[in-house]
Design an enzyme around this catalytic site. Sequence first.
Site, mmCIF file in Angstrom:
data_model
loop_
_atom_site.group_PDB
_atom_site.id
_atom_site.type_symbol
_atom_site.label_atom_id
_atom_site.label_comp_id
_atom_site.label_asym_id
_atom_site.label_seq_id
_atom_site.Cartn_x
_atom_site.Cartn_y
_atom_site.Cartn_z
ATOM 1 N N CYS A 30 83.655 -51.025 -24.264
ATOM 2 C CA CYS A 30 83.288 -49.809 -25.035
ATOM 3 C C CYS A 30 84.349 -48.707 -24.923
ATOM 4 C CB CYS A 30 81.827 -49.815 -24.584
ATOM 5 S SG CYS A 30 81.172 -51.160 -24.286
ATOM 6 N N HIS A 80 77.881 -41.279 -23.634
ATOM 7 C CA HIS A 80 77.467 -42.589 -24.109
ATOM 8 C C HIS A 80 76.342 -43.192 -24.385
ATOM 9 C CE1 HIS A 80 80.061 -46.678 -24.488
ATOM 10 N NE2 HIS A 80 78.595 -47.430 -23.126
ATOM 11 N N GLU A 94 74.784 -41.869 -17.410
ATOM 12 C CA GLU A 94 75.927 -40.800 -17.181
ATOM 13 C C GLU A 94 75.472 -38.824 -17.545
ATOM 14 O OE1 GLU A 94 77.084 -39.503 -21.553
ATOM 15 O OE2 GLU A 94 76.441 -41.210 -21.418
ATOM 16 N N LYS A 136 74.222 -42.859 -31.195
ATOM 17 C CA LYS A 136 74.393 -44.515 -31.193
ATOM 18 C C LYS A 136 72.543 -44.997 -31.507
ATOM 19 C CE LYS A 136 77.655 -46.110 -27.788
ATOM 20 N NZ LYS A 136 77.959 -44.221 -27.117
ATOM 21 N N HIS A 154 75.473 -49.047 -31.816
ATOM 22 C CA HIS A 154 76.658 -49.536 -30.175
ATOM 23 C C HIS A 154 77.724 -50.445 -31.239
ATOM 24 C CE1 HIS A 154 79.428 -49.148 -27.118
ATOM 25 N NE2 HIS A 154 78.884 -49.598 -26.419
ATOM 26 N N PHE A 179 82.005 -52.156 -19.858
ATOM 27 C CA PHE A 179 82.355 -53.469 -19.092
ATOM 28 C C PHE A 179 83.969 -53.170 -18.199
ATOM 29 C CE2 PHE A 179 79.097 -56.440 -21.263
ATOM 30 C CZ PHE A 179 78.233 -55.719 -20.707
#
Length: 417
Positions: A163, A307, A318, A339, A344, A405
Amino acid sequence: MSLKRVVVTGLGTTNPLGGDVASTWSAMLAGQSGIARLEDDVVAELPVKIGGRVAVEPSEVLDRVKARRLDRSAQFAVVAAAEAWADAGLDGVEIDKTRLGVAVASGIGGVTTLLANYDALKEKGPRRVSPLAVPMLMPNAPAANISLIYGARAAVNAPTSACASGNEAISMAIDQIRLGRADVVIAGGTEAAIHPLPMAAFAQMMALSKTGSEEGGDPTATSRPWDTGRDGFVLGEGAGIVILESEEHARARGAKIHAEVLGAGISNDAHDIAQPDPEGRGGTRAIQLAISSGDFDPNEVFHVNAHATSTPQGDIAEGLMLHAVLGKHVENVVVTSTKSMTGHLLGGAGALEAVATVLAVRERKSPPTINLDNLDPAVHLDIATTVRDLPATGRVVALNNSFGFGGANVAVAFGSI
């Protein structure tokens, strides 16, 4: 060697909110959601039945014959690149193609092509597998096809960092220009993963929200970063593309400039294949590197496109990163997660959010985070739930954060002109 300054001269996108930049930005400012119930065979047997399909199908934009030679992910990238190229005023302009690069990423690649051809192999035999399957499914297909369209003969890169891929592609483009290897780079990310296999896999990981999938549920309220009721992300699709140029090249041809790219930082958690470092140490380093490479005062940061995917752990981590880097100044920073509206886009997420971040510094406005009804008490940030004005004077710096990831972390800093 002095590093070249990098600017943004073109923007392009296709995503669940709109088929171009203008409609996307208008929808973001209006707090609209692009998430809906998926009424097709894709979700027939799945526990998750919602997603963010693109607002405008690429078949409505692309030549049908050419589109059939592209995986859906590459179709999105080509559509967004065409808008960005035109926005940069490069149509009909003679530039040195050996100084034109591409850096366009995908987190998963041509998964729809791969799985469709595997189905054909199983059901009808090897002669029914497309001879174009490999050129369509390879992760660098979007970047390669863009290079063919525009004749790019400098480096053509396609980083794959889950991502964080789209934002990492932008960081690679910055390096190409800063180091003098290119004058112009078409950069961004794309993804087309609304398909039963990836959706089932994410659902089995408990990564996707099932809220809103039930009959009578509200899909538009499902993506809810930082809210106490969040329970996973919503899968979206689409692409975001930016045209980056050396400032010298852009000014020499009289190009309009949307924003300056100040710096980028990349790091890794080395913590877990799927879970973020709960203390956010890797992401903190990425943000610190973006600031140090951009050589600007952290107190100039007034906006963050986070994010924030709507997962319980990631959203909190975050916040810790921003506090660690910005200290008390974080109280002056308006944070948002687009998002909440787009879902996403995986490898395309950071690139779409780069487009939104550039518009935020150019227009000096932060789009809202929708569906934030009850702020998680572990989150201590000034999160925009309505359109918020950014400082009207002086330079406004904004951060665009992406995490993926494998522990990938990327932060890119943009500044107003």
